[in-house]
Design an enzyme around this catalytic site. Structure first.
Site, PDB file in Angstrom:
ATOM      1  N   HIS A  41       0.809  -1.219   0.000  1.00 58.18           N
ATOM      2  CA  HIS A  41       0.000   0.000   0.000  1.00 58.18           C
ATOM      3  C   HIS A  41       0.847   1.276   0.000  1.00 58.18           C
ATOM      4  CE1 HIS A  41      -3.131   2.824   0.591  1.00 58.18           C
ATOM      5  NE2 HIS A  41      -2.605   3.234   1.731  1.00 58.18           N
ATOM      6  N   ASP A  64      -6.489   8.361  -6.184  1.00 60.02           N
ATOM      7  CA  ASP A  64      -5.858   9.238  -5.186  1.00 60.02           C
ATOM      8  C   ASP A  64      -4.366   9.311  -5.498  1.00 60.02           C
ATOM      9  OD1 ASP A  64      -4.674   6.896  -4.135  1.00 60.02           O
ATOM     10  OD2 ASP A  64      -6.282   6.633  -2.679  1.00 60.02           O
ATOM     11  N   LYS A 124      -8.084  12.569  -3.207  1.00 59.06           N
ATOM     12  CA  LYS A 124      -9.097  11.933  -2.350  1.00 59.06           C
ATOM     13  C   LYS A 124      -8.874  12.305  -0.894  1.00 59.06           C
ATOM     14  CE  LYS A 124      -8.844   7.428  -0.828  1.00 59.06           C
ATOM     15  NZ  LYS A 124      -8.734   5.979  -1.023  1.00 59.06           N
TER      16      LYS A 124
HETATM   17  C1  R5P Z   1      -6.235   3.542  -0.013  1.00 55.53           C
HETATM   18  O1  R5P Z   1      -5.682   4.628  -0.189  1.00 55.53           O
HETATM   19  C2  R5P Z   1      -6.130   2.410  -0.990  1.00 55.53           C
HETATM   20  O2  R5P Z   1      -5.168   2.670  -1.977  1.00 55.53           O
HETATM   21  C3  R5P Z   1      -7.460   2.102  -1.640  1.00 55.53           C
HETATM   22  O3  R5P Z   1      -7.839   3.208  -2.427  1.00 55.53           O
HETATM   23  C4  R5P Z   1      -8.486   1.838  -0.581  1.00 55.53           C
HETATM   24  O4  R5P Z   1      -7.996   0.953   0.366  1.00 55.53           O
HETATM   25  C5  R5P Z   1      -9.733   1.271  -1.180  1.00 55.53           C
HETATM   26  O5  R5P Z   1     -10.662   1.092  -0.157  1.00 55.53           O
HETATM   27  P1  R5P Z   1     -12.208   1.187  -0.449  1.00 55.53           P
HETATM   28  O6  R5P Z   1     -12.504   0.234  -1.566  1.00 55.53           O
HETATM   29  O7  R5P Z   1     -12.836   0.760   0.849  1.00 55.53           O
HETATM   30  O8  R5P Z   1     -12.528   2.592  -0.778  1.00 55.53           O
END
Ligand code: R5P
Length: 292
Positions: free
Chosen positions: A127, A166, A189
């Site tokens: 991540h 994001d 985001k």
């Molecule tokens: C967070 O910054 C990750 O890169 C993903 O964008 C995030 O974990 C996605 O989570 P969700 O599907 O719950 O929005």
């Protein structure tokens, strides 16, 4: 070298072993009546370079404990070396203290893996790359984005615009653009640290009548994808695909992503799911071929 496919990643472990033409050691798993895991190597692994493939997708706590038991047992059984292949590293999103008193969870997880005795750690699209500096053992972070982008290129998305939902996904979308070639952009985001609600700043992209792909590391609830897809559809994009490396997909996520206007959602077999179309086995096999 031998592969030990952990209970959470049996198929992936077998695929990697097949690509490398090496032996696998079957793992016996039992679950005690109270929920605790029992792990046993069913063949002698003494003196071997053991590669444990065990993902830590949900149920994270169970899969993490099994990973630790596999690493510790391999060391105890006198493996020559232990490599942990963990394509999706659980808790990697909690890597800083946003509110006072919070646990920086990923630091604890890394300590567990290292203390158990892993000599080398391989993961896929972690991540946040900054996490890698907290490892004291050899660590590799592979990218599955070219695999996803090439699959999409061959399935009607050549020339598509790539959108990062994001700034954390910007690098991945630049990487995808090298394959798809339709340019890339990035949304800003903001996620509420208490409610988890996702909001994106308005931004204009040149996507009218064009095909687009939103690449992200994880789809969990699908909220992040939903915001990005709606942004593209509201700006008259033609077809939009949601592509992720780790399809965690909590209940309702697929419906949410498709309901927001995506014509397709795809992921990799890092996390087995109905959308895990692209296999990451080739990049892991390649990494393992390079000497530890
Ligand atoms: C967070 O910054 C990750 O890169 C993903 O964008 C995030 O974990 C996605 O989570 P969700 O599907 O719950 O929005």
């Amino acid at each position: 070298m031998i592969i030990a496919p952990g209970p959470a990643s049996i198929e992936l472990g077998l695929k990697i072993a097949e690509l490398l033409g090496i032996r696998t050691v079957p793992i016996e798993l039992k679950t005690f009546p109270d929920g605790e895991s029992y792990i046993r190597y069913t063949e002698d692994i003494g003196g071997e370079d053991v590669v444990i493939v065990q993902n830590t997708c949900p149920p994270q706590e169970v899969n993490l404990i099994q990973l630790v038991l596999l690493i510790d047992a391999a060391k105890d059984l006198k493996a020559n070396s232990v490599t942990a292949v963990v394509p999706y590293l659980a808790y990697a999103r909690q890597m800083k203290r946003s509110r006072s008193g919070e646990a920086v969870s990923i630091k604890a997880i890394i300590k567990l893996i290292e203390k158990a005795g892993a000599d080398r750690f391989i993961t896929v699209n972690i991540h946040e790359k900054d996490i890698l500096k907290w490892f004291n053992i050899r660590v590799q972070n592979l990218s599955a984005i070219p695999l996803l982008a090439n699959f999409l290129k061959d399935h009607g998305y050549a020339g598509a615009f790539s959108l990062a939902p994001d700034d954390g996904a910007l690098e991945a979308n630049k990487e995808a653009d090298k394959v798809l070639g339709g340019g890339y952009g990035c949304l800003y985001k903001d996620r509420d640290v208490i409610t988890g609600e996702v909001k994106a700043k308005r931004k204009k992209f040149d996507v009218r009548g064009r095909d687009c792909v939103v690449f992200d590391d994880i789809v969990s609830t699908g909220e992040t994808m939903e915001v990005a897809i709606k942004t593209l559809k509201n700006q008259d994009a033609r077809k939009v695909c949601a592509a992720c490396v780790h399809p965690i997909l909590v209940a309702g996520a697929i419906e949410r992503v498709l309901g927001s206007g995506a014509e397709l959602i795809i992921g990799t077999d890092s996390v087995p799911s109905t959308v895990s179309i692209v296999s990451i086995a080739p990049i892991i096999a390649e990494a393992l071929k390079r000497k530890a």
